[in-house]
Scaffold this motif. Sequence first.
Motif, PDB file in Angstrom:
ATOM      1  N   ARG A 177       0.823  -1.203   0.000  1.00 44.07           N
ATOM      2  CA  ARG A 177       0.000   0.000   0.000  1.00 44.07           C
ATOM      3  C   ARG A 177       0.861   1.258   0.000  1.00 44.07           C
ATOM      4  O   ARG A 177       0.570   2.230  -0.688  1.00 44.07           O
ATOM      5  CB  ARG A 177      -0.925   0.021   1.231  1.00 44.07           C
ATOM      6  N   GLN A 178       1.958   1.235   0.774  1.00 44.74           N
ATOM      7  CA  GLN A 178       2.840   2.399   0.825  1.00 44.74           C
ATOM      8  C   GLN A 178       3.507   2.654  -0.530  1.00 44.74           C
ATOM      9  O   GLN A 178       3.594   3.797  -0.994  1.00 44.74           O
ATOM     10  CB  GLN A 178       3.902   2.196   1.908  1.00 44.74           C
ATOM     11  N   ILE A 179       3.977   1.569  -1.147  1.00 40.51           N
ATOM     12  CA  ILE A 179       4.671   1.722  -2.431  1.00 40.51           C
ATOM     13  C   ILE A 179       3.701   2.151  -3.521  1.00 40.51           C
ATOM     14  O   ILE A 179       4.001   3.023  -4.341  1.00 40.51           O
ATOM     15  CB  ILE A 179       5.377   0.392  -2.802  1.00 40.51           C
ATOM     16  N   THR A 180       2.505   1.561  -3.530  1.00 43.68           N
ATOM     17  CA  THR A 180       1.492   1.938  -4.526  1.00 43.68           C
ATOM     18  C   THR A 180       1.147   3.414  -4.406  1.00 43.68           C
ATOM     19  O   THR A 180       0.989   4.123  -5.413  1.00 43.68           O
ATOM     20  CB  THR A 180       0.228   1.080  -4.347  1.00 43.68           C
ATOM     21  N   LEU A 181       1.045   3.881  -3.184  1.00 45.19           N
ATOM     22  CA  LEU A 181       0.753   5.293  -2.958  1.00 45.19           C
ATOM     23  C   LEU A 181       1.882   6.179  -3.487  1.00 45.19           C
ATOM     24  O   LEU A 181       1.645   7.209  -4.102  1.00 45.19           O
ATOM     25  CB  LEU A 181       0.534   5.534  -1.464  1.00 45.19           C
ATOM     26  N   THR A 188       8.338   3.299  -9.439  1.00 47.63           N
ATOM     27  CA  THR A 188       7.643   3.488 -10.721  1.00 47.63           C
ATOM     28  C   THR A 188       6.627   2.396 -10.997  1.00 47.63           C
ATOM     29  O   THR A 188       5.802   2.531 -11.903  1.00 47.63           O
ATOM     30  CB  THR A 188       8.662   3.524 -11.869  1.00 47.63           C
ATOM     31  N   GLY A 189       6.674   1.300 -10.249  1.00 52.12           N
ATOM     32  CA  GLY A 189       5.708   0.241 -10.479  1.00 52.12           C
ATOM     33  C   GLY A 189       5.830  -0.858  -9.445  1.00 52.12           C
ATOM     34  O   GLY A 189       6.857  -1.011  -8.762  1.00 52.12           O
ATOM     35  N   LEU A 190       4.743  -1.642  -9.306  1.00 55.78           N
ATOM     36  CA  LEU A 190       4.724  -2.778  -8.381  1.00 55.78           C
ATOM     37  C   LEU A 190       3.903  -3.878  -9.028  1.00 55.78           C
ATOM     38  O   LEU A 190       2.709  -3.701  -9.290  1.00 55.78           O
ATOM     39  CB  LEU A 190       4.086  -2.361  -7.041  1.00 55.78           C
ATOM     40  N   ARG A 240       7.346  -7.625  -6.952  1.00 64.87           N
ATOM     41  CA  ARG A 240       8.602  -6.908  -7.091  1.00 64.87           C
ATOM     42  C   ARG A 240       8.319  -5.424  -7.297  1.00 64.87           C
ATOM     43  O   ARG A 240       7.344  -5.037  -7.952  1.00 64.87           O
ATOM     44  CB  ARG A 240       9.413  -7.452  -8.275  1.00 64.87           C
ATOM     45  N   MET A 241       9.196  -4.606  -6.740  1.00 68.36           N
ATOM     46  CA  MET A 241       9.080  -3.159  -6.885  1.00 68.36           C
ATOM     47  C   MET A 241      10.133  -2.640  -7.854  1.00 68.36           C
ATOM     48  O   MET A 241      11.317  -2.978  -7.734  1.00 68.36           O
ATOM     49  CB  MET A 241       9.275  -2.459  -5.532  1.00 68.36           C
ATOM     50  N   ARG A 242       9.697  -1.842  -8.805  1.00 67.68           N
ATOM     51  CA  ARG A 242      10.623  -1.156  -9.695  1.00 67.68           C
ATOM     52  C   ARG A 242      10.706   0.298  -9.250  1.00 67.68           C
ATOM     53  O   ARG A 242       9.678   0.911  -8.900  1.00 67.68           O
ATOM     54  CB  ARG A 242      10.139  -1.204 -11.146  1.00 67.68           C
ATOM     55  N   ALA A 243      11.924   0.845  -9.280  1.00 71.72           N
ATOM     56  CA  ALA A 243      12.111   2.212  -8.821  1.00 71.72           C
ATOM     57  C   ALA A 243      13.324   2.825  -9.496  1.00 71.72           C
ATOM     58  O   ALA A 243      14.253   2.122  -9.909  1.00 71.72           O
ATOM     59  CB  ALA A 243      12.269   2.253  -7.301  1.00 71.72           C
ATOM     60  N   ILE A 276      20.040   4.994 -12.289  1.00 73.22           N
ATOM     61  CA  ILE A 276      19.718   3.665 -12.800  1.00 73.22           C
ATOM     62  C   ILE A 276      18.349   3.259 -12.270  1.00 73.22           C
ATOM     63  O   ILE A 276      17.813   3.878 -11.348  1.00 73.22           O
ATOM     64  CB  ILE A 276      20.772   2.601 -12.382  1.00 73.22           C
ATOM     65  N   GLU A 277      17.753   2.228 -12.859  1.00 70.11           N
ATOM     66  CA  GLU A 277      16.492   1.671 -12.355  1.00 70.11           C
ATOM     67  C   GLU A 277      16.798   0.419 -11.563  1.00 70.11           C
ATOM     68  O   GLU A 277      17.577  -0.441 -12.019  1.00 70.11           O
ATOM     69  CB  GLU A 277      15.541   1.343 -13.505  1.00 70.11           C
ATOM     70  N   ARG A 278      16.249   0.298 -10.387  1.00 69.48           N
ATOM     71  CA  ARG A 278      16.479  -0.857  -9.521  1.00 69.48           C
ATOM     72  C   ARG A 278      15.182  -1.643  -9.370  1.00 69.48           C
ATOM     73  O   ARG A 278      14.086  -1.077  -9.431  1.00 69.48           O
ATOM     74  CB  ARG A 278      16.983  -0.424  -8.152  1.00 69.48           C
ATOM     75  N   THR A 279      15.344  -2.949  -9.136  1.00 67.17           N
ATOM     76  CA  THR A 279      14.207  -3.828  -8.890  1.00 67.17           C
ATOM     77  C   THR A 279      14.495  -4.647  -7.632  1.00 67.17           C
ATOM     78  O   THR A 279      15.573  -5.240  -7.512  1.00 67.17           O
ATOM     79  CB  THR A 279      13.955  -4.779 -10.071  1.00 67.17           C
ATOM     80  N   PHE A 280      13.509  -4.662  -6.698  1.00 66.64           N
ATOM     81  CA  PHE A 280      13.675  -5.405  -5.448  1.00 66.64           C
ATOM     82  C   PHE A 280      12.448  -6.271  -5.203  1.00 66.64           C
ATOM     83  O   PHE A 280      11.315  -5.814  -5.386  1.00 66.64           O
ATOM     84  CB  PHE A 280      13.834  -4.462  -4.254  1.00 66.64           C
ATOM     85  N   PRO A 281      12.647  -7.547  -4.779  1.00 66.98           N
ATOM     86  CA  PRO A 281      11.502  -8.339  -4.319  1.00 66.98           C
ATOM     87  C   PRO A 281      10.938  -7.733  -3.036  1.00 66.98           C
ATOM     88  O   PRO A 281      11.691  -7.237  -2.192  1.00 66.98           O
ATOM     89  CB  PRO A 281      12.104  -9.723  -4.067  1.00 66.98           C
TER      90      PRO A 281
END
Length: 601
Positions: free
Chosen positions: A539-543, A570-572, A576-579, A586-591
């Motif tokens: 919910r926090q990331i989506t916001l 930038t997305g979920l 996984r979260m893209r940011a 750079i763009e990072r991706t984290f589970p």
Amino acid sequence: MMPLATRLRAIESDTAPDGLRERTFNPNTISDEFDLAEALLRADSIAAALRVLEREELAVLRAIATGPQTTGTLLDLIGPGGERAIDCCERRFLLVRSEDEIRGIAEVTAELERIEIPPLEDLLRPASPSAIASDNIDTSILDRRSVEAAIRLVSAAAAIVTALATEPARELAKGGLALPDMKRLASQGRLDLDEVPELMRIVGLAGLVCSDGHAWLASVESRDWLDAHVPARWTRIARAWWHSQPEEIREAVRATLTEGAREDSALSRIRERLAWRYPASTSIRPAVIQFAVGAEIVGVLAGSELTGLGRALAAAATAESLERVVDSVFPPEAQRVYVQPDYSIVVPGPPAPHIDRMLRRFADCEHADMASTYRLSPASLNRALASGSSIEEIQEFLESHSSTGIPQPVEFVLGQAAEQFGRVRVRVHDVPPIQAAVRALDPHLLEVLRVDQGTHALGFVAGEGELLTRASVGHTLAMLEAAKYPVALEDASGAIIPLEPTYRSSREATPGADPIAHMWTRITHARSDHPDPQAWLSRQITLAVKAKSKLVVEVRLPAGGTTEFILEPTGLAGGRMRARDRKADIERTFPLASIVAVSPA
């Protein structure tokens, strides 16, 4: 929104915070902390909260609008009331406090600008003193008017209580009283129709009438009130009305007690004080108007000026101290009456309790003031007989209390009432949908009843020697009495039954459900029943994605330990979260499983 949602989630109490009750939102649409935070940050909810803030509290919000402040800095700026002002804003969820730092909320700051709150230096400036007029005001006329208003209030309240004890007033589903009952109460209390709702509200505040959700009835407490002397009756109503007023209005009224004579009226000064104290409020004028309407009825104001009764009410610490003052300014209670040949009964002063109560049983109060007038009529006498009184009892009362004896026309109408009483009878009919049956000792009178336009609303249907109606027995009796028929209640055997007054305890009323408490229970139960950390993170990331805001993201490393990144999500999707990492470009991706916590950057 995220800091506010986080703060709401950190509240562990099972009881809803009081500050939520001071905000405007629909609790039925709230399912979790994010929904609640979003509702609290809506412009209408913030505006409603700002309207009730005092200057010092608005100054706190103004000061933190330009950037975070320490508690000490704010206290030095605001002055002695700073701590209270900060606590008030925090309780209403209008700022964010962490350790020694106090931050503003962007949506609150935007609303401050939109409604044009005065700048900080103006908010902190003390009120300008008002000029005091040199001429003294003669208050004797105002005080006389206030006593007259107080006596009229007591009389109207007694009429309403007596009428409701005989026949409750139906409450409409949409609120308010049914029009026939409004007219009946207006007639009994000698009121204009538009005065009835305010009188009912004031009498209800004193606990003299109460609602069961379907009808308004006289309360059990009203019986003792009717037996009390006029000063005690007024004191109970006035104190209940006074304590129902907003505290800020009561404080403004009390402030006028220390002032001398002024060029402007007391009501104007009250309005000006409130306007200065609550710069963001748009409801001051309606609130003062509402106060003035009730104050005129109670006798607190006369011609926009505070009366002697008003000053006594505002200053009195107890009911006993107020009653002593009132007793000294009210005229003495009358113990004798004057019965006139035109069927009027004049009481040369406020009637003593036993006289007033007895007169209301068999006469209608036409005028209540320093002197009161009641009037006998066949209808009023029939009402007394239907309630169990006798003509002999009425004659004995008049003979023992009348300074003029009983004139011959009055003796004639008493005898005629005794002769006519019970010619029309009403009884319970227990075959639905019919509720009442009406018969007449004279068959011709029954036909008159059937075609009378005054009883058309009862919807009579012809039965065997009687008329049937779907209306209740009480309503049927009231309508026939209003149409001036000599009506009585009878049982199945035909014996007349006295109409006993009906009272209900005002303490039996069941309070309505608390929507804020239900909402908070939903939130806390969802939190404890489904403690899913990843759902909270999502919910926090989506916001943050929606708001295009940056987060401080704490990530668990494969080799152990954690590290922090400042990222713009930038997305979920797919767990996984893209940011975007602006610092490293750079763009990072984290589970989600690797994210320990997030917080606003």
